[in-house]
Design a protein around this motif. Sequence first.
Motif, PDB file in Angstrom:
ATOM      1  N   VAL A 133      28.052 130.509  93.697  1.00  0.00           N
ATOM      2  CA  VAL A 133      27.308 131.750  93.457  1.00  0.00           C
ATOM      3  C   VAL A 133      28.273 132.686  92.722  1.00  0.00           C
ATOM      4  O   VAL A 133      29.233 133.198  93.320  1.00  0.00           O
ATOM      5  N   TYR A 134      28.037 132.893  91.434  1.00  0.00           N
ATOM      6  CA  TYR A 134      28.977 133.699  90.634  1.00  0.00           C
ATOM      7  C   TYR A 134      28.727 135.188  90.836  1.00  0.00           C
ATOM      8  O   TYR A 134      27.587 135.641  90.886  1.00  0.00           O
ATOM      9  N   LYS A 135      29.836 135.909  90.973  1.00  0.00           N
ATOM     10  CA  LYS A 135      29.780 137.363  91.081  1.00  0.00           C
ATOM     11  C   LYS A 135      30.201 137.916  89.717  1.00  0.00           C
ATOM     12  O   LYS A 135      31.248 137.504  89.189  1.00  0.00           O
ATOM     13  N   HIS A 136      29.403 138.831  89.174  1.00  0.00           N
ATOM     14  CA  HIS A 136      29.649 139.337  87.815  1.00  0.00           C
ATOM     15  C   HIS A 136      30.243 140.740  87.898  1.00  0.00           C
ATOM     16  O   HIS A 136      29.684 141.612  88.591  1.00  0.00           O
ATOM     17  N   TYR A 137      31.307 140.944  87.176  1.00  0.00           N
ATOM     18  CA  TYR A 137      31.997 142.245  87.174  1.00  0.00           C
ATOM     19  C   TYR A 137      32.130 142.761  85.754  1.00  0.00           C
ATOM     20  O   TYR A 137      32.333 141.968  84.817  1.00  0.00           O
ATOM     21  N   ILE A 138      32.083 144.079  85.614  1.00  0.00           N
ATOM     22  CA  ILE A 138      32.451 144.726  84.356  1.00  0.00           C
ATOM     23  C   ILE A 138      33.816 145.363  84.599  1.00  0.00           C
ATOM     24  O   ILE A 138      33.949 146.224  85.490  1.00  0.00           O
ATOM     25  N   ALA A 139      34.793 144.896  83.836  1.00  0.00           N
ATOM     26  CA  ALA A 139      36.165 145.393  84.027  1.00  0.00           C
ATOM     27  C   ALA A 139      36.614 146.148  82.781  1.00  0.00           C
ATOM     28  O   ALA A 139      36.435 145.667  81.660  1.00  0.00           O
ATOM     29  N   THR A 140      37.162 147.333  83.005  1.00  0.00           N
ATOM     30  CA  THR A 140      37.761 148.099  81.909  1.00  0.00           C
ATOM     31  C   THR A 140      39.271 148.040  82.094  1.00  0.00           C
ATOM     32  O   THR A 140      39.762 148.350  83.190  1.00  0.00           O
ATOM     33  N   VAL A 141      39.964 147.615  81.052  1.00  0.00           N
ATOM     34  CA  VAL A 141      41.417 147.433  81.196  1.00  0.00           C
ATOM     35  C   VAL A 141      42.182 148.453  80.335  1.00  0.00           C
ATOM     36  O   VAL A 141      41.584 149.207  79.563  1.00  0.00           O
ATOM     37  N   ASP A 142      43.493 148.442  80.495  1.00  0.00           N
ATOM     38  CA  ASP A 142      44.333 149.505  79.920  1.00  0.00           C
ATOM     39  C   ASP A 142      44.605 149.373  78.419  1.00  0.00           C
ATOM     40  O   ASP A 142      45.130 150.300  77.816  1.00  0.00           O
ATOM     41  N   LYS A 143      44.297 148.227  77.829  1.00  0.00           N
ATOM     42  CA  LYS A 143      44.556 148.102  76.383  1.00  0.00           C
ATOM     43  C   LYS A 143      43.582 147.091  75.781  1.00  0.00           C
ATOM     44  O   LYS A 143      42.883 146.384  76.525  1.00  0.00           O
ATOM     45  N   GLU A 144      43.562 147.051  74.465  1.00  0.00           N
ATOM     46  CA  GLU A 144      42.593 146.183  73.776  1.00  0.00           C
ATOM     47  C   GLU A 144      42.784 144.718  74.194  1.00  0.00           C
ATOM     48  O   GLU A 144      43.908 144.216  74.266  1.00  0.00           O
ATOM     49  N   LEU A 145      41.661 144.072  74.466  1.00  0.00           N
ATOM     50  CA  LEU A 145      41.697 142.685  74.948  1.00  0.00           C
ATOM     51  C   LEU A 145      41.914 141.703  73.801  1.00  0.00           C
ATOM     52  O   LEU A 145      41.211 141.767  72.777  1.00  0.00           O
ATOM     53  N   ASP A 146      42.838 140.812  73.994  1.00  0.00           N
ATOM     54  CA  ASP A 146      43.099 139.768  73.002  1.00  0.00           C
ATOM     55  C   ASP A 146      42.071 138.642  73.165  1.00  0.00           C
ATOM     56  O   ASP A 146      41.618 138.373  74.274  1.00  0.00           O
ATOM     57  N   GLU A 147      41.720 138.004  72.067  1.00  0.00           N
ATOM     58  CA  GLU A 147      40.717 136.921  72.128  1.00  0.00           C
ATOM     59  C   GLU A 147      41.177 135.771  73.030  1.00  0.00           C
ATOM     60  O   GLU A 147      40.364 135.025  73.569  1.00  0.00           O
ATOM     61  N   SER A 148      42.481 135.621  73.209  1.00  0.00           N
ATOM     62  CA  SER A 148      43.013 134.490  73.985  1.00  0.00           C
ATOM     63  C   SER A 148      42.667 134.586  75.487  1.00  0.00           C
ATOM     64  O   SER A 148      42.721 133.581  76.201  1.00  0.00           O
ATOM     65  N   VAL A 149      42.304 135.791  75.950  1.00  0.00           N
ATOM     66  CA  VAL A 149      42.052 135.965  77.393  1.00  0.00           C
ATOM     67  C   VAL A 149      40.880 135.094  77.842  1.00  0.00           C
ATOM     68  O   VAL A 149      40.882 134.531  78.934  1.00  0.00           O
ATOM     69  N   LYS A 150      39.890 134.969  76.958  1.00  0.00           N
ATOM     70  CA  LYS A 150      38.698 134.175  77.311  1.00  0.00           C
ATOM     71  C   LYS A 150      39.103 132.755  77.728  1.00  0.00           C
ATOM     72  O   LYS A 150      38.705 132.273  78.796  1.00  0.00           O
ATOM     73  N   SER A 151      39.906 132.104  76.900  1.00  0.00           N
ATOM     74  CA  SER A 151      40.249 130.712  77.227  1.00  0.00           C
ATOM     75  C   SER A 151      41.151 130.661  78.460  1.00  0.00           C
ATOM     76  O   SER A 151      41.064 129.729  79.260  1.00  0.00           O
ATOM     77  N   GLU A 152      41.985 131.669  78.641  1.00  0.00           N
ATOM     78  CA  GLU A 152      42.827 131.677  79.854  1.00  0.00           C
ATOM     79  C   GLU A 152      41.942 131.733  81.105  1.00  0.00           C
ATOM     80  O   GLU A 152      42.162 131.000  82.066  1.00  0.00           O
ATOM     81  N   PHE A 153      40.933 132.613  81.079  1.00  0.00           N
ATOM     82  CA  PHE A 153      40.035 132.724  82.233  1.00  0.00           C
ATOM     83  C   PHE A 153      39.258 131.417  82.419  1.00  0.00           C
ATOM     84  O   PHE A 153      39.045 130.963  83.536  1.00  0.00           O
ATOM     85  N   GLU A 154      38.845 130.828  81.308  1.00  0.00           N
ATOM     86  CA  GLU A 154      37.988 129.638  81.412  1.00  0.00           C
ATOM     87  C   GLU A 154      38.769 128.394  81.838  1.00  0.00           C
ATOM     88  O   GLU A 154      38.194 127.457  82.383  1.00  0.00           O
ATOM     89  N   ASN A 155      40.067 128.417  81.596  1.00  0.00           N
ATOM     90  CA  ASN A 155      40.872 127.250  81.989  1.00  0.00           C
ATOM     91  C   ASN A 155      41.400 127.344  83.418  1.00  0.00           C
ATOM     92  O   ASN A 155      41.982 126.383  83.918  1.00  0.00           O
ATOM     93  N   GLY A 156      41.230 128.496  84.051  1.00  0.00           N
ATOM     94  CA  GLY A 156      41.734 128.672  85.430  1.00  0.00           C
ATOM     95  C   GLY A 156      43.065 129.416  85.405  1.00  0.00           C
ATOM     96  O   GLY A 156      44.102 128.826  85.094  1.00  0.00           O
TER      97      GLY A 156
END
Length: 240
Positions: A133-156
């Motif tokens: 059961v996925y919990k969905h969050y909207i997160a605001t972070v301190d600086k511009e997000l790099d495109e690489s974050v997506k794959s880091e999250f998706e790989n664990g």
Amino acid sequence: MEKFERLDKIISTQTSYSRKDIKKLCRSGDIYVNGQVCRNSDAKVDPQNTEIIVCGEKIEYKRYVYYMMNKPKGVLSASNDKNAPTVIDLVPENLYRKNLFPAGRLDKDTTGLLIITDDGDFAHRMLSPNKKVYKHYIATVDKELDESVKSEFENGIVLSDGTVCQKAFFEKIGPCVARVQICEGKFHQVKKMFSACSYIVEELRRVQIGSLKLDENLQEGQTRELTENEKLLIFDTKND
Ligand code: URA
């Protein structure tokens, strides 16, 4: 499950009266069972098929209750605390029952969708990572997000203490804002996942659990009962 239960147990789980209060109310003739004064608080009745009136108010028997809260900042996701207000303190009197607890925790400074119930099995099913059961969050972070974050999250993500997180979904929705979906509930998990990628979470809001979205008409601090369909939506895990 046994159909018949003690009157004091039924009333105490459905209201804020203690068993001691109920005993006194029985003695003073303030409790009616199927139209008759009942002076015996340990009388056994079938709660589904018995009219119980306490101090003029009919008990609308529900085995368990399920609420949606729009959690504000500054309150603890706990049932009680000596020093700080809790989410259970915010439940209005007409919805209050003794055994309520928040199903899963949001940090004190996290806002948004919180389920409050007195059904332990339901909470366990919703929170267990195996149930996905996925919990969905909207997160605001301190600086511009790099495109690489997506794959880091998706790989664990591997947290700083070596804990490996399960695959998470990540969508950048603004320069410093992302929608993240996780099915685990480790302590400060979203903040720690961003921290592992060198970001600080400045704002965090939960907006969806399974397919159940936070009701946008619910003001921060407000609580309302879930409909039967909304209860099912939590376990509808098609992920959109
Ligand atoms: N992850 C966090 O870091 N905090 C929350 O409140 C919920 C998920």
